[in-house]
Design a protein around this motif. Structure first.
Motif, PDB file in Angstrom:
ATOM      1  N   GLY A  64       6.505   8.103 -24.425  1.00 19.47           N
ATOM      2  CA  GLY A  64       6.156   9.546 -23.927  1.00 19.47           C
ATOM      3  C   GLY A  64       5.479   9.346 -22.984  1.00 19.47           C
ATOM      4  N   HIS A  65       5.323   8.358 -22.121  1.00 18.89           N
ATOM      5  CA  HIS A  65       4.494   8.100 -20.941  1.00 18.89           C
ATOM      6  C   HIS A  65       4.535   9.320 -19.756  1.00 18.89           C
ATOM      7  N   GLU A  66       3.529   9.939 -19.478  1.00 14.33           N
ATOM      8  CA  GLU A  66       3.537  10.944 -18.491  1.00 14.33           C
ATOM      9  C   GLU A  66       2.777  10.280 -17.198  1.00 14.33           C
ATOM     10  N   ALA A  67       3.216   9.944 -15.865  1.00 14.39           N
ATOM     11  CA  ALA A  67       2.524   9.343 -14.919  1.00 14.39           C
ATOM     12  C   ALA A  67       1.426  10.453 -14.306  1.00 14.39           C
ATOM     13  N   VAL A  68       0.347   9.822 -13.863  1.00  9.66           N
ATOM     14  CA  VAL A  68      -0.635  10.782 -13.192  1.00  9.66           C
ATOM     15  C   VAL A  68      -0.917  10.823 -11.903  1.00  9.66           C
ATOM     16  N   PRO A  69      -1.155  11.637 -11.282  1.00 10.25           N
ATOM     17  CA  PRO A  69      -0.963  11.623  -9.703  1.00 10.25           C
ATOM     18  C   PRO A  69      -2.304  10.875  -9.005  1.00 10.25           C
ATOM     19  N   PHE A  70      -2.382   9.739  -9.438  1.00  9.62           N
ATOM     20  CA  PHE A  70      -3.377   8.747  -8.793  1.00  9.62           C
ATOM     21  C   PHE A  70      -3.256   7.476  -8.943  1.00  9.62           C
ATOM     22  N   ASN A  71      -3.840   6.551  -8.159  1.00 12.13           N
ATOM     23  CA  ASN A  71      -3.505   5.353  -8.335  1.00 12.13           C
ATOM     24  C   ASN A  71      -4.127   4.599  -9.756  1.00 12.13           C
ATOM     25  N   VAL A  72      -3.199   3.726 -10.347  1.00 12.70           N
ATOM     26  CA  VAL A  72      -3.571   3.381 -11.638  1.00 12.70           C
ATOM     27  C   VAL A  72      -3.988   1.690 -11.381  1.00 12.70           C
ATOM     28  N   ALA A  73      -3.568   1.246 -10.260  1.00 16.68           N
ATOM     29  CA  ALA A  73      -3.733  -0.197 -10.136  1.00 16.68           C
ATOM     30  C   ALA A  73      -3.951  -0.529  -8.471  1.00 16.68           C
ATOM     31  N   HIS A  74      -4.506  -1.713  -8.319  1.00 16.40           N
ATOM     32  CA  HIS A  74      -4.723  -1.996  -6.935  1.00 16.40           C
ATOM     33  C   HIS A  74      -4.385  -3.645  -6.893  1.00 16.40           C
ATOM     34  N   MET A  75      -3.475  -4.029  -5.968  1.00 19.22           N
ATOM     35  CA  MET A  75      -2.887  -5.362  -5.965  1.00 19.22           C
ATOM     36  C   MET A  75      -3.476  -5.838  -4.412  1.00 19.22           C
ATOM     37  N   MET A  76      -4.102  -6.936  -4.384  1.00 25.45           N
ATOM     38  CA  MET A  76      -4.292  -7.692  -3.124  1.00 25.45           C
ATOM     39  C   MET A  76      -3.205  -8.756  -2.979  1.00 25.45           C
ATOM     40  N   VAL A  77      -2.605  -8.824  -1.866  1.00 25.32           N
ATOM     41  CA  VAL A  77      -1.467  -9.714  -1.586  1.00 25.32           C
ATOM     42  C   VAL A  77      -1.619 -10.374  -0.201  1.00 25.32           C
ATOM     43  N   GLU A  78      -0.699 -11.380  -0.219  1.00 26.64           N
ATOM     44  CA  GLU A  78      -0.612 -11.797   1.016  1.00 26.64           C
ATOM     45  C   GLU A  78       0.911 -11.677   1.479  1.00 26.64           C
ATOM     46  N   ASP A  79       1.032 -11.534   2.790  1.00 29.26           N
ATOM     47  CA  ASP A  79       2.290 -10.922   3.203  1.00 29.26           C
ATOM     48  C   ASP A  79       2.518  -9.851   2.683  1.00 29.26           C
ATOM     49  N   ILE A  80       1.789  -8.882   2.994  1.00 27.27           N
ATOM     50  CA  ILE A  80       2.140  -7.227   2.477  1.00 27.27           C
ATOM     51  C   ILE A  80       3.426  -6.808   3.139  1.00 27.27           C
ATOM     52  N   ASP A  81       3.703  -7.349   4.379  1.00 26.12           N
ATOM     53  CA  ASP A  81       5.165  -6.770   4.810  1.00 26.12           C
ATOM     54  C   ASP A  81       6.288  -7.094   4.257  1.00 26.12           C
ATOM     55  N   GLY A 104     -10.514  -1.865   6.798  1.00 27.52           N
ATOM     56  CA  GLY A 104     -10.158  -3.375   6.901  1.00 27.52           C
ATOM     57  C   GLY A 104      -8.947  -3.747   6.035  1.00 27.52           C
ATOM     58  N   LEU A 105      -8.094  -2.925   5.451  1.00 27.37           N
ATOM     59  CA  LEU A 105      -7.170  -3.420   4.586  1.00 27.37           C
ATOM     60  C   LEU A 105      -5.688  -2.859   5.507  1.00 27.37           C
ATOM     61  N   ARG A 106      -4.478  -3.574   5.393  1.00 24.58           N
ATOM     62  CA  ARG A 106      -3.173  -3.166   5.816  1.00 24.58           C
ATOM     63  C   ARG A 106      -2.733  -2.804   4.453  1.00 24.58           C
ATOM     64  N   ALA A 107      -2.231  -1.522   4.032  1.00 25.98           N
ATOM     65  CA  ALA A 107      -2.104  -0.906   2.803  1.00 25.98           C
ATOM     66  C   ALA A 107      -0.717   0.111   2.616  1.00 25.98           C
ATOM     67  N   PHE A 108      -0.444   0.158   1.589  1.00 20.79           N
ATOM     68  CA  PHE A 108       0.502   1.291   0.991  1.00 20.79           C
ATOM     69  C   PHE A 108       0.494   1.450  -0.303  1.00 20.79           C
ATOM     70  N   ILE A 118       0.598   2.377  -7.707  1.00 18.97           N
ATOM     71  CA  ILE A 118      -0.039   1.210  -7.407  1.00 18.97           C
ATOM     72  C   ILE A 118      -0.166   1.103  -5.922  1.00 18.97           C
ATOM     73  N   ASP A 119      -1.422   0.867  -5.630  1.00 18.73           N
ATOM     74  CA  ASP A 119      -2.046   0.583  -4.143  1.00 18.73           C
ATOM     75  C   ASP A 119      -1.871  -0.963  -3.801  1.00 18.73           C
ATOM     76  N   VAL A 120      -1.380  -1.296  -2.932  1.00 14.88           N
ATOM     77  CA  VAL A 120      -1.356  -2.603  -2.329  1.00 14.88           C
ATOM     78  C   VAL A 120      -1.941  -2.990  -0.945  1.00 14.88           C
ATOM     79  N   GLY A 121      -2.892  -3.835  -1.031  1.00 13.20           N
ATOM     80  CA  GLY A 121      -3.322  -4.221   0.141  1.00 13.20           C
ATOM     81  C   GLY A 121      -3.407  -5.520   0.818  1.00 13.20           C
ATOM     82  N   GLU A 122      -3.783  -5.884   1.854  1.00 14.61           N
ATOM     83  CA  GLU A 122      -3.859  -7.021   2.468  1.00 14.61           C
ATOM     84  C   GLU A 122      -5.108  -7.133   3.368  1.00 14.61           C
TER      85      GLU A 122
END
Length: 126
Positions: A64-81, A104-108, A118-122
C-alpha cells in the motif's frame, strides 16, 4: 562533544526504500544499475538487501506504499552522466534535471518505479 558521545561509533547506515512489489525494483537496481542481491527474507520475499561497491540499498515490501514528495535517498556516484543516461533509458521520471550545483555537486533527482525520489550526486571536478 561529550565523552559519552565520543565513546561510540557508527557502522553502516543504509537507505530503505518501500516498494509495492519486488520484481520491478530488482530488475531496475540489479539489471540497470548493477547492484547484486546480498540478502533476502520471507516467502514471498518481503525484505531484500542490494549492494554495489560501497553502496547498500534495502528494499521493503509495502503493497500500500504511497510515495512522499521529497527525496528519500541520496546516492553519490562516479560518472553521473552515465547514471543519468540509464535512468532516462529506463523511462523513469526526472524530477530535477542534471545540473552543476553551487554546493559543489553535479546532481539530479529521479523517481523510481514506486515514486521514491532519489537524489544522485557527483562532486564537481576542480
Amino acid at each position: 562533544m561529550t565523552d559519552s558521545v565520543s565513546a561510540f561509533r557508527f557502522g553502516r547506515i543504509a537507505a530503505v526504500l518501500p516498494v509495492a512489489d519486488m520484481a520491478r525494483p530488482c530488475d531496475f537496481h540489479i539489471g540497470a544499475l548493477g547492484f547484486r542481491k546480498a540478502f533476502e527474507n520471507g516467502s514471498p520475499v518481503g525484505f531484500m538487501i542490494l549492494k554495489r561497491d560501497s553502496a547498500e540499498l534495502h528494499l521493503t515490501l509495502q503493497p500500500g506504499h504511497e510515495a512522499v514528495p521529497f527525496n528519500v535517498a541520496h546516492m553519490m556516484v562516479e560518472d553521473i552522466d552515465a547514471v543519468h543516461a540509464v535512468i532516462r533509458e529506463r523511462g523513469l521520471r526526472i524530477v530535477k534535471g542534471l545540473r552543476d550545483k553551487d554546493y559543489g555537486l553535479r546532481a539530479f533527482v529521479f523517481e523510481d518505479h514506486d515514486g521514491n525520489r532519489i537524489d544522485v550526486g557527483e562532486p564537481l571536478k576542480a
